[in-house]
Design a protein around this motif. Structure first.
Motif, PDB file in Angstrom:
ATOM      1  N   GLY A  12       0.811  -1.218   0.000  1.00 26.17           N
ATOM      2  CA  GLY A  12       0.000   0.000   0.000  1.00 26.17           C
ATOM      3  C   GLY A  12       0.840   1.261   0.000  1.00 26.17           C
ATOM      4  N   VAL A  68      -7.778   6.425  -3.478  1.00 26.38           N
ATOM      5  CA  VAL A  68      -7.772   5.354  -2.492  1.00 26.38           C
ATOM      6  C   VAL A  68      -9.046   5.389  -1.643  1.00 26.38           C
ATOM      7  N   GLN A  71     -11.546   3.447  -3.489  1.00 28.78           N
ATOM      8  CA  GLN A  71     -11.317   2.025  -3.254  1.00 28.78           C
ATOM      9  C   GLN A  71     -11.862   1.611  -1.887  1.00 28.78           C
ATOM     10  N   ALA A  72     -11.625   2.447  -0.870  1.00 31.60           N
ATOM     11  CA  ALA A  72     -12.124   2.139   0.473  1.00 31.60           C
ATOM     12  C   ALA A  72     -13.645   2.099   0.507  1.00 31.60           C
ATOM     13  N   GLU A  75     -14.761  -1.141  -0.950  1.00 31.39           N
ATOM     14  CA  GLU A  75     -14.537  -2.237  -0.004  1.00 31.39           C
ATOM     15  C   GLU A  75     -15.608  -2.250   1.086  1.00 31.39           C
ATOM     16  N   ALA A 140      -7.565  -0.614   1.790  1.00 30.84           N
ATOM     17  CA  ALA A 140      -7.264   0.748   1.352  1.00 30.84           C
ATOM     18  C   ALA A 140      -7.099   1.658   2.559  1.00 30.84           C
ATOM     19  N   ARG A 141      -6.035   2.467   2.557  1.00 32.47           N
ATOM     20  CA  ARG A 141      -5.770   3.420   3.636  1.00 32.47           C
ATOM     21  C   ARG A 141      -5.498   4.787   3.007  1.00 32.47           C
ATOM     22  N   PRO A 142      -6.535   5.580   2.788  1.00 30.38           N
ATOM     23  CA  PRO A 142      -6.390   6.847   2.058  1.00 30.38           C
ATOM     24  C   PRO A 142      -5.404   7.826   2.679  1.00 30.38           C
TER      25      PRO A 142
END
Length: 229
Positions: A12, A68, A71-72, A75, A140-142
């Protein structure tokens, strides 16, 4: 105790950091080389490079955070959908899990046993991992991605920008290009090492595209400089 450290656990922040540093070096070096080739003064080149660093870092952070975060969101939507399916039709979900394990090589009886035990242990986590491929390591970790991207862009951009203090003459476009290709080669090697991959291909890849970008901007800067002159 046997311990294993896999590169996938770093994917990531590693992706964001490599992308940010590469973009910082290439975009800032190309900007400086192009402006210098056009005949701009040393102070103008320095201001342009600094503005490019600040704007690029902010742009990378914002872009990484937005992408991101998307993406989160996807998820989270999948997690909620899977919760609904487990509550609405647990028998179907158990059969689905059993078939997944059969496809991976277990016989029917063992697949049913594994599916039943894992479902009893943590049904949601099992389905997220084995049905959807969602794990905590790959989540995901924005904020982390945005911070890594902005910081690495800043470091990357600062390297070619520093060459302005050492060469303020007509050779600056070539000095910054040569230095930046060296920086890119080092970045490719560091990225390969962090990802436990062979070094040659990443080094060639980043230096090739960096050279193409800087060659194009020097050519354009020289053309505009000749026209303006």
């Amino acid at each position: 105790m046997h311990e294993e450290t896999h590169a996938v656990t770093r994917i990531g922040w590693l992706r964001a950091a490599i992308l940010g540093a590469n973009d910082g070096i290439v975009s800032t070096a190309s900007l400086i080389a192009g402006v210098a080739a056009a005949g701009a003064s040393a102070s103008s080149v320095l201001v342009t490079g600094t503005a490019g660093l600040v704007a690029g870092a902010m742009s990378m952070a914002a872009g990484e955070y937005v992408s991101v975060s998307s993406q989160a969101d996807a998820e989270k939507a999948d997690v909620e959908l899977e919760k609904h399916h487990l509550a609405a039709d647990p028998e179907f979900e158990l059969e689905e899990l059993t078939q997944i394990y059969e496809q991976r090589g277990l016989d029917r009886a063992l697949a049913e046993q594994v599916a039943a035990q894992l479902t009893a242990h943590d049904a949601l986590d099992t389905h997220l991992r084995d049905e959807l491929g969602l794990t905590s390591e790959m989540a995901a970790r924005p904020i982390q991605a945005a911070a890594a991207s902005a910081a690495s862009f800043t470091v990357g951009a600062a390297l070619p920008l520093a060459t302005v203090f050492f060469d303020r003459g007509a050779s600056l476009p070539w000095t910054v290009s040569a230095a930046s290709l060296l920086f890119l080669a080092l970045l490719g090697a560091l990225g390969a090492r962090a990802g436990n991959a062979p070094m040659l291909r990443p080094v060639v890849r980043v230096t090739f595209w960096g050279a193409m970008a800087m060659t194009a901007t020097i050519a354009i800067g020289s053309l505009f400089g000749a026209v303006a002159g």
